[in-house]
Design an enzyme around this catalytic site. Structure first.
Site, PDB file in Angstrom:
ATOM      1  N   ARG A 262      24.474  17.658  40.909  1.00 45.84           N
ATOM      2  CA  ARG A 262      24.738  18.845  41.718  1.00 45.84           C
ATOM      3  C   ARG A 262      24.977  18.436  43.157  1.00 45.84           C
ATOM      4  O   ARG A 262      24.253  17.599  43.702  1.00 45.84           O
ATOM      5  CB  ARG A 262      23.554  19.823  41.650  1.00 45.84           C
ATOM      6  CG  ARG A 262      23.420  20.497  40.297  1.00 45.84           C
ATOM      7  CD  ARG A 262      22.302  21.499  40.272  1.00 45.84           C
ATOM      8  NE  ARG A 262      22.157  22.062  38.938  1.00 45.84           N
ATOM      9  CZ  ARG A 262      21.123  22.792  38.534  1.00 45.84           C
ATOM     10  NH1 ARG A 262      20.153  23.072  39.393  1.00 45.84           N
ATOM     11  NH2 ARG A 262      21.059  23.268  37.309  1.00 45.84           N
ATOM     12  N   ARG A 277      14.761  17.736  45.507  1.00 40.54           N
ATOM     13  CA  ARG A 277      16.127  18.260  45.435  1.00 40.54           C
ATOM     14  C   ARG A 277      17.104  17.085  45.552  1.00 40.54           C
ATOM     15  O   ARG A 277      17.355  16.587  46.646  1.00 40.54           O
ATOM     16  CB  ARG A 277      16.365  19.278  46.548  1.00 40.54           C
ATOM     17  CG  ARG A 277      17.627  20.123  46.375  1.00 40.54           C
ATOM     18  CD  ARG A 277      17.815  21.068  47.551  1.00 40.54           C
ATOM     19  NE  ARG A 277      16.765  22.061  47.642  1.00 40.54           N
ATOM     20  CZ  ARG A 277      16.803  23.241  47.031  1.00 40.54           C
ATOM     21  NH1 ARG A 277      17.828  23.579  46.290  1.00 40.54           N
ATOM     22  NH2 ARG A 277      15.801  24.101  47.176  1.00 40.54           N
ATOM     23  N   GLU A 349       9.407  25.891  41.737  1.00 35.40           N
ATOM     24  CA  GLU A 349      10.150  26.066  40.488  1.00 35.40           C
ATOM     25  C   GLU A 349      10.290  24.752  39.735  1.00 35.40           C
ATOM     26  O   GLU A 349      10.652  23.725  40.305  1.00 35.40           O
ATOM     27  CB  GLU A 349      11.538  26.635  40.784  1.00 35.40           C
ATOM     28  CG  GLU A 349      12.387  26.827  39.539  1.00 35.40           C
ATOM     29  CD  GLU A 349      13.869  26.990  39.846  1.00 35.40           C
ATOM     30  OE1 GLU A 349      14.679  26.690  38.953  1.00 35.40           O
ATOM     31  OE2 GLU A 349      14.206  27.397  40.980  1.00 35.40           O
ATOM     32  N   SER A 352      13.862  27.372  34.841  1.00 40.36           N
ATOM     33  CA  SER A 352      14.425  28.724  34.786  1.00 40.36           C
ATOM     34  C   SER A 352      14.902  28.957  33.365  1.00 40.36           C
ATOM     35  O   SER A 352      15.615  28.115  32.801  1.00 40.36           O
ATOM     36  CB  SER A 352      15.606  28.874  35.744  1.00 40.36           C
ATOM     37  OG  SER A 352      15.187  29.333  37.003  1.00 40.36           O
ATOM     38  N   ARG A 390      11.101  16.930  38.628  1.00 42.28           N
ATOM     39  CA  ARG A 390      10.124  17.865  39.198  1.00 42.28           C
ATOM     40  C   ARG A 390       8.810  17.817  38.418  1.00 42.28           C
ATOM     41  O   ARG A 390       7.732  17.997  38.996  1.00 42.28           O
ATOM     42  CB  ARG A 390      10.695  19.278  39.236  1.00 42.28           C
ATOM     43  CG  ARG A 390      11.836  19.407  40.239  1.00 42.28           C
ATOM     44  CD  ARG A 390      12.155  20.840  40.582  1.00 42.28           C
ATOM     45  NE  ARG A 390      13.122  20.899  41.680  1.00 42.28           N
ATOM     46  CZ  ARG A 390      13.371  21.979  42.408  1.00 42.28           C
ATOM     47  NH1 ARG A 390      12.706  23.095  42.174  1.00 42.28           N
ATOM     48  NH2 ARG A 390      14.257  21.942  43.377  1.00 42.28           N
TER      49      ARG A 390
END
Length: 429
Positions: A262, A277, A349, A352, A390
């Site tokens: 990403r 990130r 987070e 999801s 994560r």
């Protein structure tokens, strides 16, 4: 993608649903373009009928020796042919514009999704576990003495720039163990089918799972046109693109461990330290293909699959339902799992899980055939089960000790050759 016929039937409801996402009405522009497109299609069909009728009459006029009528009809045929060509081209252009507009509009939230503007309006559903009490100030993952030797940001920056990391030694062993543990759990306990997919895909696949056209800047494209996947959602979901599946095959439940890429466009200044990130990371993804009437039950099931990973690892977490203003583009409803990170003293987070209804299936033309019925669009769902990097952060921070070592979750010990800790000097012991 949205069904223009449904928008025609109830434009007010469509605009009201968009308003819940904070967007202005879209139906006036869509319906005006649709009406013009349909009018041109009808005019082209009428012109085609006129051309066919005149073509038949040309021969009759010739046979009668009526030269004037013959020439008039021949001119009419040529005129109608040009008119049909023009109308067809204009209709095709407007159809492409309409499709592009529909592609850029997000999915509509389910009625049960809470209204809200941003993450502050998300609603907590439940919590699991109690955050550990430390008799020292807990550190962030990259500050833990035992972790530092295995988490090299300087070398990664030399190789690739910011938002990359080189993992080595005990840390990468734990990272690899986490991915293997997640896959084994999903396969053996949750009955998901392990799948291995490419990480390079064509435009069509990115359109199918709504990364294109609106979010091109969030992904990387190669010089020969392939896209690096931002998640295995792209490949797993598109595996049924263009198919008509027998209902008996559903649900299809898949999982895959892949590299993900990403660009993190728009995230400047966010989480610049550590590996929270990154531009390149790994995820164990879950995707379900099912009938629309079972999608909500599958959504709850997938959420439990992700929650089970955290529970087995002993990581405290909370599950929230995202409000309309924080929900992803393709989602009808989303559950986020947030793991407790003691180094940040907050939940972050880690997964999801979203149900997309038929939104992606329309883009992919993925359908199923009910027994004795006509083909209809499938429902698609996707979720992280989990983000490996994560999850590594959560394991390291929650297991850290005052001497700089890290105690590792019991479920990982078999994947680490019976080793149970990372020492303060960075050794797996």
């Amino acid at each position: 993608m949205h069904d223009i016929r449904q928008i025609r039937e109830n434009p007010a409801a469509f605009d009201a649903a968009l308003a819940r996402r904070g967007l202005p009405p879209a139906s006036p522009e869509l319906l005006a373009l649709d009406a013009d497109r349909r009018a041109k299609i009808l005019a082209a069909e009428t012109a085609t009928a006129d051309q066919n009728r005149a073509s038949k009459e040309v021969g009759a006029a010739k046979a009668r020796g009526d030269d004037a009528e013959f020439e008039r009809l021949r001119a009419l045929v040529a005129e109608k042919k040009a008119e049909i060509s023009r109308l067809t081209a204009e209709a095709a252009e407007e159809d492409a514009r309409l499709r592009d507009l529909l592609m850029r509009l997000p999915n509509l939230p389910l009625d049960e999704v809470p209204d809200g503007a941003d993450e502050d309006d998300n609603v907590e559903i439940r919590r699991w576990g109690t955050p550990r009490s430390f008799d020292f100030k807990p550190l962030e993952h990259f500050e833990i003495p035992g972790v530092k030797p295995g988490m090299d940001f300087e070398t990664a920056a030399k190789l690739s720039g910011a938002r990359f990391v080189v993992l080595k030694g005990a840390v990468i062993r734990v990272h690899r163990a986490l991915a293997q543990f997640m896959l084994d759990t999903h396969i053996e306990d949750h009955d998901l089918q392990e799948t291995w997919t490419p990480v390079l895909v064509k435009d069509e696949a990115m359109y199918g799972t709504n990364q294109l056209p609106k979010f091109a800047e969030d992904s990387y494209q190669t010089t020969n046109g392939w896209w690096l996947i931002p998640t295995a959602e792209v490949t797993l979901t598109n595996s049924v693109a263009g198919d008509i599946l027998d209902e008996a095959r559903l649900p299809i439940r898949m999982t895959a461990h892949t590299q993900c890429f990403r660009s993190e466009a728009g995230s400047a200044g966010k989480d610049t330290t550590g590996m929270l990130r990154q531009h390149q990371f790994e995820k164990v993804e879950m995707v379900t293909i099912c009938t629309p009437d079972t999608a909500l039950a599958e959504h709850d099931r997938m959420t439990r699959c992700a929650e089970a990973i955290l529970e087995k690892l002993g990581i405290p977490y909370r599950t929230i339902v995202l409000c309309t203003g924080d929900m992803g583009f393709g989602a009808q409803k989303t559950h986020d799992l947030e793991a407790w990170l003691p180094g940040q003293n907050r939940f972050r987070e880690i997964s999801s899980v979203s149900t997309c209804g038929t939104f992606q299936a329309r883009r992919m033309n993925a359908r199923f055939r009910p027994a004795g019925g006509k083909p209809d669009f499938v429902a698609t769902l996707n979720g992280s089960g989990l983000a490996v990097g994560r999850c590594l952060i959560a394991v390291l921070e929650n297991g850290q000790q005052a001497d700089g070592s890290v105690d590792l979750p019991t479920v990982l010990h078999p994947y680490l050759g019976g080793k149970t800790r990372i020492s303060a000097s960075g050794e797996l012991i």
